[in-house]
Design a protein around this motif. Structure first.
Motif, mmCIF file in Angstrom:
data_model
loop_
_atom_site.group_PDB
_atom_site.id
_atom_site.type_symbol
_atom_site.label_atom_id
_atom_site.label_comp_id
_atom_site.label_asym_id
_atom_site.label_seq_id
_atom_site.Cartn_x
_atom_site.Cartn_y
_atom_site.Cartn_z
ATOM 1 N N VAL A 84 122.943 35.893 50.690
ATOM 2 C CA VAL A 84 121.617 36.222 50.164
ATOM 3 C C VAL A 84 121.102 35.080 49.296
ATOM 4 C CG1 VAL A 84 120.343 37.835 48.693
ATOM 5 C CG2 VAL A 84 122.106 38.688 50.232
ATOM 6 N N PHE A 85 121.966 34.552 48.464
ATOM 7 C CA PHE A 85 121.585 33.443 47.599
ATOM 8 C C PHE A 85 121.297 32.196 48.425
ATOM 9 C CE2 PHE A 85 122.692 30.070 44.433
ATOM 10 C CZ PHE A 85 121.671 30.334 43.551
ATOM 11 N N ALA A 86 122.144 31.916 49.414
ATOM 12 C CA ALA A 86 121.952 30.738 50.260
ATOM 13 C C ALA A 86 120.670 30.847 51.081
ATOM 14 C CB ALA A 86 123.159 30.554 51.169
ATOM 15 N N GLN A 87 120.380 32.038 51.606
ATOM 16 C CA GLN A 87 119.150 32.218 52.383
ATOM 17 C C GLN A 87 117.917 32.053 51.505
ATOM 18 O OE1 GLN A 87 119.672 36.083 54.100
ATOM 19 N NE2 GLN A 87 120.889 35.327 55.828
ATOM 20 N N SER A 88 117.976 32.568 50.295
ATOM 21 C CA SER A 88 116.838 32.420 49.381
ATOM 22 C C SER A 88 116.607 30.950 49.037
ATOM 23 C CB SER A 88 117.081 33.209 48.094
ATOM 24 O OG SER A 88 117.221 34.572 48.381
ATOM 25 N N LEU A 89 117.690 30.204 48.855
ATOM 26 C CA LEU A 89 117.551 28.779 48.563
ATOM 27 C C LEU A 89 117.002 28.016 49.761
ATOM 28 C CD1 LEU A 89 120.782 28.011 46.514
ATOM 29 C CD2 LEU A 89 118.443 28.284 45.671
ATOM 30 N N ARG A 90 117.456 28.376 50.960
ATOM 31 C CA ARG A 90 116.921 27.714 52.162
ATOM 32 C C ARG A 90 115.442 28.007 52.341
ATOM 33 N NH1 ARG A 90 120.477 30.134 55.654
ATOM 34 N NH2 ARG A 90 122.463 29.688 54.703
ATOM 35 N N ALA A 91 115.040 29.248 52.082
ATOM 36 C CA ALA A 91 113.620 29.600 52.191
ATOM 37 C C ALA A 91 112.802 28.849 51.155
ATOM 38 C CB ALA A 91 113.438 31.108 52.028
ATOM 39 N N LEU A 92 113.327 28.714 49.976
ATOM 40 C CA LEU A 92 112.647 27.973 48.918
ATOM 41 C C LEU A 92 112.569 26.489 49.259
ATOM 42 C CD1 LEU A 92 111.452 28.631 46.122
ATOM 43 C CD2 LEU A 92 113.631 27.962 45.157
ATOM 44 N N ARG A 93 113.609 25.958 49.863
ATOM 45 C CA ARG A 93 113.644 24.544 50.246
ATOM 46 C C ARG A 93 112.652 24.258 51.367
ATOM 47 N NH1 ARG A 93 114.214 19.938 48.171
ATOM 48 N NH2 ARG A 93 115.076 18.390 49.529
ATOM 49 N N SER A 94 112.460 25.217 52.259
ATOM 50 C CA SER A 94 111.534 25.003 53.379
ATOM 51 C C SER A 94 110.074 24.969 52.925
ATOM 52 C CB SER A 94 111.729 26.093 54.437
ATOM 53 O OG SER A 94 111.333 27.350 53.912
ATOM 54 N N GLN A 95 109.793 25.479 51.735
ATOM 55 C CA GLN A 95 108.426 25.467 51.221
ATOM 56 C C GLN A 95 108.009 24.093 50.709
ATOM 57 O OE1 GLN A 95 108.196 28.485 48.234
ATOM 58 N NE2 GLN A 95 108.623 30.156 49.662
ATOM 59 N N GLY A 96 108.936 23.180 50.596
ATOM 60 C CA GLY A 96 108.623 21.841 50.100
ATOM 61 C C GLY A 96 109.420 21.512 48.862
ATOM 62 N N ASP A 97 109.101 20.359 48.281
ATOM 63 C CA ASP A 97 109.830 19.885 47.111
ATOM 64 C C ASP A 97 109.386 20.664 45.876
ATOM 65 O OD1 ASP A 97 111.705 18.302 45.928
ATOM 66 O OD2 ASP A 97 110.293 16.707 45.440
ATOM 67 N N ALA A 98 110.326 21.335 45.265
ATOM 68 C CA ALA A 98 110.030 22.129 44.075
ATOM 69 C C ALA A 98 111.066 21.832 43.012
ATOM 70 C CB ALA A 98 110.041 23.621 44.416
#
Length: 137
Positions: A84-98
């Motif tokens: 769950v944590f890894a998927q949330s991080l991947r989704a956040l990473r796909s949104q761009g540089d944050a």
């Protein structure tokens, strides 16, 4: 006056034994006066909050005292290695540089904070801030 014929002045001698004695005393003094204590670590002075705000996107990861993780207020469980944590991080990473802000409770063991940091690094996040509390009077 007594004048001697053939009188020659003796050649000067360098006596090394007193010089060696003095050097040994200085060496012993330095050995005794030197501190043989090694400091393992650094003295840190954490920065205070209140820096200039930027227009970049900032997401907050919260590590609570009970070990629970939250990403922008959404509960992600207590295991930084969970899917769950890894998927949330991947989704956040796909949104761009944050930029991520890690807000960890002071009572959390260092190992848990390091596990979260390692999960963030393996997910590709390299811009990370650590939230601190402002120093008060």
């Amino acid at each position: 006056m007594n004048f001697r014929r053939g009188w020659r002045e003796d050649e000067p001698e360098v006596n090394l034994i007193p010089m060696i004695d003095v050097l040994l005393v200085v060496l012993i003094f330095l050995m005794i006066s030197t501190q043989f204590r090694q400091e393992h670590g650094m003295e840190l002075q954490l920065p205070l909050g209140g820096g200039a705000s930027t227009s970049e996107r900032v997401h907050e990861i919260t590590l609570a005292a009970n070990g629970r993780l939250q990403l922008d207020g959404k509960d992600l469980g207590s295991d930084p290695g969970a899917t769950v944590f890894a998927q949330s991080l991947r989704a956040l990473r796909s949104q761009g540089d944050a930029t991520l802000v890690l807000a960890a409770d002071a009572r959390i063991p260092h190992g848990q904070v390091m596990a979260v940091l390692e999960a963030l690094r393996s997910a590709g996040f390299h811009r990370l801030r650590v939230r601190t509390r402002p120093a008060g009077p």
